[in-house]
Design an enzyme around this catalytic site. Structure first.
Site, PDB file in Angstrom:
ATOM      1  N   LYS A  91      43.776  37.043  36.282  1.00  0.00           N
ATOM      2  CA  LYS A  91      44.873  36.111  37.718  1.00  0.00           C
ATOM      3  C   LYS A  91      43.788  36.755  38.537  1.00  0.00           C
ATOM      4  O   LYS A  91      43.465  35.649  39.570  1.00  0.00           O
ATOM      5  CB  LYS A  91      45.843  35.934  37.368  1.00  0.00           C
ATOM      6  CG  LYS A  91      46.656  35.154  36.524  1.00  0.00           C
ATOM      7  CD  LYS A  91      46.185  33.550  37.418  1.00  0.00           C
ATOM      8  CE  LYS A  91      47.265  32.756  36.608  1.00  0.00           C
ATOM      9  NZ  LYS A  91      46.861  30.919  36.647  1.00  0.00           N
ATOM     10  N   SER A 113      44.438  36.648  27.292  1.00  0.00           N
ATOM     11  CA  SER A 113      44.410  36.675  28.697  1.00  0.00           C
ATOM     12  C   SER A 113      45.431  37.597  29.747  1.00  0.00           C
ATOM     13  O   SER A 113      45.473  37.738  30.581  1.00  0.00           O
ATOM     14  CB  SER A 113      45.448  35.159  28.853  1.00  0.00           C
ATOM     15  OG  SER A 113      45.967  34.849  28.971  1.00  0.00           O
TER      16      SER A 113
END
Length: 413
Positions: free
Chosen positions: A59, A313
């Site tokens: 992110k 992720s």
């Protein structure tokens, strides 16, 4: 669909510029091969370890790229975001690096490690409501009231271009890439990667398949893709809270419907087993949302030919949640049995059942002996055994041995 000019998302030039920007803060994370997953899939499998990224997830890429693009006047007004975890940390970190004040709205029940990390990055954290929807409303009101710039988690070209830098990295680390498997929440990561990979594949004159994975209880994309339009769903509880998004981003959906080849789903048991496999075999701590791609491979949902990259992720998980997930993963893998056994209420029964379990080389880790179980006769007691086994065959061996001695064990999940 695969030519640069026909894709709704950022161009390769946009992503290349984003890469220069993002390189100021984001690491080029490791690409690890997995012999175990390669055997399962029947193709070479590599894991892109964004769980080892600064702030613990990818992110930071999109957040930093978006905030960097603000004008000096916008930066002076500060930024605001709403998130239960990784986006909050990415925005807080990016704002700190750029010297910009940040306000982050988070739900009251947010995991303490995520709350502490976001505050440690210098953001002003405001707790509001019990779901992500309430912090989102509060962030929008804050932006309207103060003039702070709202930083969306996935539905913005600059955010998508930032996440797309991972597509460039993956191709450099695995040049003969044939398939990439990517978690999907709102769609920021996969839309960024897919737009890059499809454009590069067209330039190279070959195909690269992009497969998305959603948690079964929060799978808005299969419904939306079938309908041909963004569709909101009702989310059920899932351990993969990082991708529990009720509807796709508008821009993300436009990119994904043209560039993603397939979207599959996995359930919480699948995810827990995948996290356990990553811990045991790869020595990697991966949060539930970050492990869904591995879960899809383990459950046979992925069909691939040629080198395959699965995106890990993120790695931000509360240790208390990790403890529960490990226990759940062991149970889902039938390596941890919880048995309820009705017994005659007479001496020696506990010792006898323990002997039978021990004779099968299984380990009893917890025992509860009660007269108050439902459905018991007055002359019966109930024994609850928690047993460690080596897997499904060993578990069945233990159950068979107990049944052979006249007991009626019931597996309790």
């Amino acid at each position: 669909m695969t030519h640069e000019s026909t894709i709704a998302g950022p161009s390769l030039a946009d992503v290349e510029r984003a890469r220069v920007t993002v390189s100021a803060v984001a690491d080029v994370t490791p690409m690890e091969s997995s012999h175990y997953l390669s055997r399962v899939l029947g193709q070479p499998v590599f894991m892109k370890c964004e769980n080892l990224q600064r702030t613990g997830s990818y992110k930071i890429r999109g957040a930093y790229n978006r905030i960097s693009s603000l004008s000096d006047e916008e930066k002076a007004r500060g930024v605001v975001a709403a998130s239960a975890g990784n986006h909050a940390q990415g925005v807080a970190f990016a704002a700190r690096e750029l010297g910009i004040p940040a306000t982050i709205f988070m739900p009251i029940g947010v995991a303490l490690p995520k709350l502490a990390a976001t505050r440690d990055y210098g953001a002003d954290v405001v707790l509001r409501g019990h779901t992500v929807a309430e912090p989102l409303r509060a962030a929008a009101e804050h932006a309207e009231r103060t003039g702070a710039v709202y930083i969306p988690p996935f539905d913005h070209p600059d955010v998508i271009a930032g996440q797309g830098t991972l597509g460039l990295e993956v191709l450099e680390q695995v040049p003969d890439l044939a398939t990439v498997v990517v978690p999907i929440g709102g769609g920021g990561l996969i839309s960024g990667m897919a737009t890059v990979l499809k454009q590069r594949a067209a330039q190279l004159g070959r195909e690269i398949r992009v497969i998305g994975v959603q948690a079964m209880n929060a799978a808005a994309y299969p419904v939306s893709l079938a309908a041909g339009a963004v569709t909101e769903i009702t989310i059920s509880p899932t351990i993969a809270d990082g991708i529990a998004v009720s509807k796709p981003g508008k821009l993300n959906f436009e990119i994904i419907k043209d560039t993603v080849d397939e979207v599959v789903t996995v359930d919480d048991d699948d995810i827990a087993r995948a996290m356990l496999m990553l811990l045991e075999r790869a020595k990697l701590v991966v949060e539930p949302a970050g492990a869904v791609g591995v879960a899809a491979i383990l459950t046979g949902k992925i069909r691939a030919s040629g080198p395959t990259v699965v995106m890990l992720s993120g790695g931000n998980i509360d240790p208390l949640i990790m403890e529960r997930v490990i226990s759940h993963g062991l149970a889902a893998s039938e390596r941890y049995l919880k048995l309820r056994i009705p017994l005659p209420d007479r001496p020696g029964q506990l010792a006898r059942t323990s002997e039978i379990v021990a004779a099968q080389n299984a380990n009893v880790v917890e025992v509860l002996h009660t007269r108050h179980g439902t459905g018991l006769a007055i002359s019966q007691v109930e024994l609850e055994l928690h047993i460690e086994t080596r897997g499904p065959e060993h578990a069945e061996q233990v159950l068979g041995a107990l049944r052979a001695e006249g007991y009626e064990p019931r597996v309790d999940f």
